[in-house]
Design a protein around this motif. Structure first.
Motif, PDB file in Angstrom:
ATOM      1  N   MET A   1       0.820  -1.215   0.000  1.00 18.57           N
ATOM      2  CA  MET A   1       0.000   0.000   0.000  1.00 18.57           C
ATOM      3  C   MET A   1       0.856   1.267   0.000  1.00 18.57           C
ATOM      4  O   MET A   1       0.637   2.181  -0.796  1.00 18.57           O
ATOM      5  N   GLY A   2       1.815   1.329   0.898  1.00 14.73           N
ATOM      6  CA  GLY A   2       2.650   2.523   1.016  1.00 14.73           C
ATOM      7  C   GLY A   2       3.476   2.768  -0.237  1.00 14.73           C
ATOM      8  O   GLY A   2       3.627   3.902  -0.700  1.00 14.73           O
ATOM      9  N   ARG A   3       3.995   1.685  -0.796  1.00 14.70           N
ATOM     10  CA  ARG A   3       4.787   1.774  -2.013  1.00 14.70           C
ATOM     11  C   ARG A   3       3.958   2.397  -3.143  1.00 14.70           C
ATOM     12  O   ARG A   3       4.399   3.307  -3.840  1.00 14.70           O
ATOM     13  N   ASN A   4       2.745   1.895  -3.293  1.00 12.74           N
ATOM     14  CA  ASN A   4       1.893   2.410  -4.367  1.00 12.74           C
ATOM     15  C   ASN A   4       1.404   3.836  -4.110  1.00 12.74           C
ATOM     16  O   ASN A   4       1.289   4.636  -5.039  1.00 12.74           O
ATOM     17  N   LEU A   5       1.146   4.153  -2.849  1.00 12.87           N
ATOM     18  CA  LEU A   5       0.767   5.540  -2.530  1.00 12.87           C
ATOM     19  C   LEU A   5       1.914   6.488  -2.842  1.00 12.87           C
ATOM     20  O   LEU A   5       1.713   7.567  -3.415  1.00 12.87           O
ATOM     21  N   ALA A   6       3.136   6.085  -2.469  1.00 13.39           N
ATOM     22  CA  ALA A   6       4.316   6.921  -2.730  1.00 13.39           C
ATOM     23  C   ALA A   6       4.478   7.142  -4.234  1.00 13.39           C
ATOM     24  O   ALA A   6       4.742   8.253  -4.693  1.00 13.39           O
ATOM     25  N   ARG A   7       4.291   6.072  -5.015  1.00 11.05           N
ATOM     26  CA  ARG A   7       4.395   6.197  -6.473  1.00 11.05           C
ATOM     27  C   ARG A   7       3.303   7.125  -7.015  1.00 11.05           C
ATOM     28  O   ARG A   7       3.542   7.916  -7.928  1.00 11.05           O
ATOM     29  N   ASN A   8       2.114   7.008  -6.451  1.00 11.41           N
ATOM     30  CA  ASN A   8       0.997   7.851  -6.879  1.00 11.41           C
ATOM     31  C   ASN A   8       1.330   9.334  -6.634  1.00 11.41           C
ATOM     32  O   ASN A   8       1.148  10.177  -7.519  1.00 11.41           O
ATOM     33  N   PHE A   9       1.863   9.656  -5.449  1.00 12.13           N
ATOM     34  CA  PHE A   9       2.271  11.042  -5.160  1.00 12.13           C
ATOM     35  C   PHE A   9       3.315  11.490  -6.184  1.00 12.13           C
ATOM     36  O   PHE A   9       3.227  12.586  -6.746  1.00 12.13           O
ATOM     37  N   ALA A  10       4.329  10.634  -6.430  1.00 10.53           N
ATOM     38  CA  ALA A  10       5.426  11.002  -7.335  1.00 10.53           C
ATOM     39  C   ALA A  10       4.907  11.207  -8.753  1.00 10.53           C
ATOM     40  O   ALA A  10       5.259  12.174  -9.429  1.00 10.53           O
TER      41      ALA A  10
END
Ligand code: NDP
Length: 476
Positions: free
Chosen positions: A13-22
């Protein structure tokens, strides 16, 4: 520091959220307890945007522009507290800590209070949509202070799902409100899934149809009022064939449903607040029944049924009856869930806008559905609507299906098809619309054995009858 947003906890989840922000153009500070996950995110997706990786919590915090905005996406419970405790010593007044995990709302209330005392903002935020939602746009339900939403909100809205250009993210309310609404969302998800499963079972047993044929019926339903993510994936799952055996996939899956516990929280809270969320409760208990292995073994082939074959003569009419019963039961489950939100909002002083909740559930999340537009419209007509079912649109939409709903529930009972959610939803419907309920008798019984008193229909006051004496009535 220069990073605009930070994410700590880089599992799925965190990995994908971080990618989404980026991907949305933000400079993202990233951190994980074990550095390997941080490194692999940079190695695999570093080219998707600007990441600032840190190995230590101190460096991570230092890499962020103030006021800092840090999203914590770790295992709910103890790990969340552990991460907050590690962050806090490095934070400064006005910084914002967002818990985007699946926290239980009382924990969020506690954490918000503790951080507020330190001059920090704590935002308990529901995030729905699973892995894919986190990456492509989830539904986001942030709580906390309005002040924190002013700087954090636009970033969350930017990465959220959009429906008709409207973000599936809005300020929910103070402290635990965001996680509470996420909890009810999950409870409704349980109810939705159970209702779909019952509809499938009815079609299977009523028509003797194959899984694939039923999958086609669901695909057809997905073009109408029932259009939703869960109906869509149901159509897909039912048409999927197991590669190993060549059987319908659904036929080789063990029929014991599991849960992570958010449905249980929702039901427990429904009991605490005294809100009859029967659809969610039946759905949660249906999972429990499916997993009651010793009881099921003891009952199969032993408990008498006295049923007859379900001789459906008009196939299309039967399918339409099931569709109408599903729709009506679904409206009941949502109506109950929105009652629960209203009750909690009053209890905790959250002032939650229910129409806005329906609006942010239209995209990104698991219960996303066309019909949520109708719920938003209902609360736009009357923000204080006492019962969603009694809104003018839903009285008509459900009213159209009531006869079908009765045929289906009665048929299921006669033919021995378990439909706990369909049947209890219909009972709720009949109960809530009844002019008079047998609760009067319960009050009389309570007064008889416990002198619990009763009120009368014909005048004010509280009364007690001397049941064991001369049966005169006294004013209590
Ligand atoms: P997990 O719930 O599996 O949690 C794993 C992460 O937590 C790892 O980054 C792990 O670090 C970290 N962690 C665990 N214990 C500690 C600790 N004591 N101190 C510091 N870090 C710790 O990850 P998910 O991505 O599946 O879920 C994250 C959150 O999102 C959960 O709260 C979950 O309920 C919620 N959620 C999940 C959804 C889903 O579809 N999976 C959907 C919506 C919400 P390390 O790598 O070092 O072990």
């Amino acid at each position: 520091g220069t990073a605009q947003i930070g994410v700590t906890g880089l599992a799925v989840m965190g990995r994908n959220l971080a990618r989404n922000f980026a991907r949305n153009g933000y400079t993202v500070a990233i951190h994980n307890r074990s550095y390997a996950k941080t490194e692999s995110l940079v190695a695999d997706h570093g080219d998707e945007g600007t990441f600032v990786a840190s190995e230590s919590v101190e460096d991570f915090v230092a890499s962020l522009a103030r006021p800092r905005k840090i999203v914590v996406m770790v295992k709910a419970g103890g790990p969340t507290d552990a991460v907050i405790d590690e962050l806090v010593p490095f934070l400064e007044e006005g910084d914002i800590v967002v818990d985007a995990g699946n926290a239980h709302f009382p924990d969020t209330i506690r954490r918000e209070g503790a951080l507020r005392e330190k001059g920090l903002h704590f935002v308990g935020s529901g995030v729905s949509g699973g892995e894919e939602g986190a990456l492509l746009g989830p539904s986001i339900m942030p709580g906390g202070t309005k002040e924190s939403y002013e700087s954090l909100g636009p970033i969350l809205e930017k990465i959220s799902a959009k429906v008709d250009g409207v973000p599936c993210c809005t300020y929910v309310g103070p402290d635990g409100a965001g996680h509470f609404v996420k909890m009810v969302h999950n409870g409704i998800e349980y109810a939705d899934m159970q209702l779909i499963a019952e509809a499938y079972d009815l079609l299977r047993q009523g028509l003797g149809a194959s899984a694939a044929e039923i999958g086609q019926i669901f695909a057809e339903w997905n073009t109408g009022d029932l259009e939703s993510f869960l109906i869509e994936i149901t159509a897909d799952v039912l048409q999927h064939v197991d590669a190993e055996t060549g059987s319908a996939f659904v036929d080789i899956v063990l029929d014991q449903a599991e849960q992570k516990g958010t449905g249980r929280w929702t039901v427990q809270n429904g009991l605490d607040l005294g809100v009859p969320i029967t659809g969610i409760a039946e759905a949660t208990f249906a999972r429990a029944l499916s997993g009651s292995v010793p009881q099921r073994s003891a009952a199969v082939g032993v408990l008498q049924a006295h049923t007859s074959e379900w001789d459906v003569t008009d196939r299309d009419a039967f399918i339409e009856d099931v569709r109408l019963a599903l729709y009506a039961s679904k409206v009941v489950a949502y109506s109950q869930g929105f009652d629960q939100i209203a009750a909690a909002s009053a209890e905790f002083g959250w002032d939650i806008d229910r129409g806005a909740m329906a609006r942010i559930w239209r995209g990104g999340c698991i219960i996303r559905a066309r019909f949520l537009n109708r719920i938003t419209e209902a609360y736009e007509r009357d923000a204080n609507l006492p019962l969603l079912l009694a809104d003018e649109y839903f009285t008509g939409a459900v009213g159209n299906g009531v006869a079908a709903w009765r045929r289906i529930v009665a048929g299921a009972a006669l033919h021995g098809v378990p439909t706990p959610a369909f049947a209890s939803s219909l009972s709720y419907y009949d109960g809530v619309r009844a002019e008079r309920l047998p609760a009067a008798l319960i009050q009389a019984q309570r007064d008889f054995f416990g002198a619990h008193t009763y009120r009368r229909t014909d005048r004010d006051g509280t009364f007690h009858t001397e049941w064991s004496g001369d049966r005169t009535e006294q004013t209590a």
